[in-house]
Motif scaffolding. Structure first.
Motif, PDB file in Angstrom:
ATOM      1  N   ASP A   1       0.850  -1.196   0.000  1.00 47.45           N
ATOM      2  CA  ASP A   1       0.000   0.000   0.000  1.00 47.45           C
ATOM      3  C   ASP A   1       0.888   1.251   0.000  1.00 47.45           C
ATOM      4  O   ASP A   1       1.651   1.457   0.949  1.00 47.45           O
ATOM      5  N   PRO A   2       0.807   2.108  -1.019  1.00 45.84           N
ATOM      6  CA  PRO A   2       1.650   3.300  -1.046  1.00 45.84           C
ATOM      7  C   PRO A   2       1.378   4.254   0.115  1.00 45.84           C
ATOM      8  O   PRO A   2       2.276   4.994   0.535  1.00 45.84           O
TER       9      PRO A   2
ATOM     10  N   ARG B   1      17.168  -9.256  -8.408  1.00 45.02           N
ATOM     11  CA  ARG B   1      15.721  -9.241  -8.641  1.00 45.02           C
ATOM     12  C   ARG B   1      15.010  -8.786  -7.376  1.00 45.02           C
ATOM     13  O   ARG B   1      13.795  -8.867  -7.272  1.00 45.02           O
ATOM     14  N   GLY B   2      15.811  -8.331  -6.410  1.00 47.53           N
ATOM     15  CA  GLY B   2      15.232  -7.870  -5.149  1.00 47.53           C
ATOM     16  C   GLY B   2      14.538  -8.972  -4.396  1.00 47.53           C
ATOM     17  O   GLY B   2      13.652  -8.712  -3.576  1.00 47.53           O
ATOM     18  N   PHE B   3      14.926 -10.241  -4.671  1.00 53.66           N
ATOM     19  CA  PHE B   3      14.325 -11.405  -4.019  1.00 53.66           C
ATOM     20  C   PHE B   3      12.810 -11.443  -4.195  1.00 53.66           C
ATOM     21  O   PHE B   3      12.075 -11.930  -3.349  1.00 53.66           O
ATOM     22  N   GLY B   4      12.353 -10.881  -5.312  1.00 57.95           N
ATOM     23  CA  GLY B   4      10.922 -10.909  -5.602  1.00 57.95           C
ATOM     24  C   GLY B   4      10.120  -9.800  -4.951  1.00 57.95           C
ATOM     25  O   GLY B   4       8.884  -9.793  -5.031  1.00 57.95           O
ATOM     26  N   ALA B   5      10.788  -8.844  -4.316  1.00 56.59           N
ATOM     27  CA  ALA B   5      10.075  -7.742  -3.654  1.00 56.59           C
ATOM     28  C   ALA B   5       9.362  -6.873  -4.691  1.00 56.59           C
ATOM     29  O   ALA B   5       9.935  -6.546  -5.730  1.00 56.59           O
ATOM     30  N   PRO B   6       8.128  -6.457  -4.418  1.00 59.69           N
ATOM     31  CA  PRO B   6       7.402  -5.611  -5.365  1.00 59.69           C
ATOM     32  C   PRO B   6       7.847  -4.152  -5.352  1.00 59.69           C
ATOM     33  O   PRO B   6       7.520  -3.399  -6.269  1.00 59.69           O
TER      34      PRO B   6
END
Length: 229
Positions: free
Chosen positions: A28-29, A128-133
């Motif tokens: 959530d931003p 890939r940031g370990f999959g972080a969004p």
């Protein structure tokens, strides 16, 4: 941890860890804005507040990953280090701590020392940031010195603890500084800026083994010299 669960600073410190597997659940931003607003209370010498950050998700985040992947494909010729992440000639006890935590990480994944391909694949997941969004890139003006870099560290710690309070996880990643030029160009940062670190942000994959192994800390006798007590 539920986002609405009350958490003390002590609890946040104990719960915070460098998460290396994230779920694809979006962040959530509004929560991020609240975190960054609170983190502005972090101390800085002379109130300089030297930290600057770019926060990415979606297509802008993918563009950075793609640009860095192209540099990585060049091998060592693709390196663009902003600074030495570790001191040259690192000695004990620090070298042993660094080696030990790396071996413990691979052991948690069942990747033996001789499995070079498996270890490389895990290392590449850094980029890939370990999959972080969400990815945060922390930078500052090149005129800033070591005291201001310390200030950036205090701001970053504040952000990480506040993320815990809001039920989120993170992983600080200085490895991105190995490709600083590409990242700065992709983010349209000027030559007057230097990249410090990335911070992967998202919801932890609680079932991932890489997020469950114990990360050791040395005892107080190794870091505190009591006098006059």
């Amino acid at each position: 941890m539920p986002a609405n669960e009350a958490v003390s600073v002590t609890e946040a410190l104990h719960r915070r860890r460098s998460v290396r597997a994230f779920s694809d659940k979006p962040v959530d931003p509004a929560v991020l804005e609240a975190v960054f607003a609170a983190a502005q209370r972090a101390p800085s010498g002379g109130n300089l507040q030297p930290w600057q950050a770019v926060v990415l998700t979606g297509a802008p985040w993918q563009r950075v990953k793609d640009a860095v992947a192209a540099r990585i494909a060049l091998g060592r010729e693709g390196y663009q280090p902003e600074y030495d992440i570790y001191p040259k000639g690192l000695t004990d006890p620090w070298e042993s701590r660094r080696f030990g935590v790396g071996e413990a990480l691979y052991a948690s994944l069942g990747i033996p020392r001789e499995d070079k391909k498996g270890r490389l694949a895990q290392f590449m997941d850094n980029y890939r940031g370990f999959g972080a969004p969400v990815m945060l890139f922390l930078h500052c003006s090149r005129i800033m010195g070591p005291p201001q870099w310390s200030d950036m560290g205090m701001w970053l710690q504040s952000v990480m603890l506040l993320l815990v309070e809001h039920g989120l996880a993170s992983c600080p990643q200085e490895c991105w500084a190995m490709y600083g030029v590409t990242i700065r160009e992709t983010l349209d940062l000027g030559e007057d800026q230097i990249l410090f670190t990335g911070l992967a942000i998202g919801h932890a994959d609680e079932d991932a083994a890489v997020n469950q192994w114990p990360v050791p800390r040395v005892g107080l006798d190794e870091v505190i010299d009591w006098r006059g007590f």
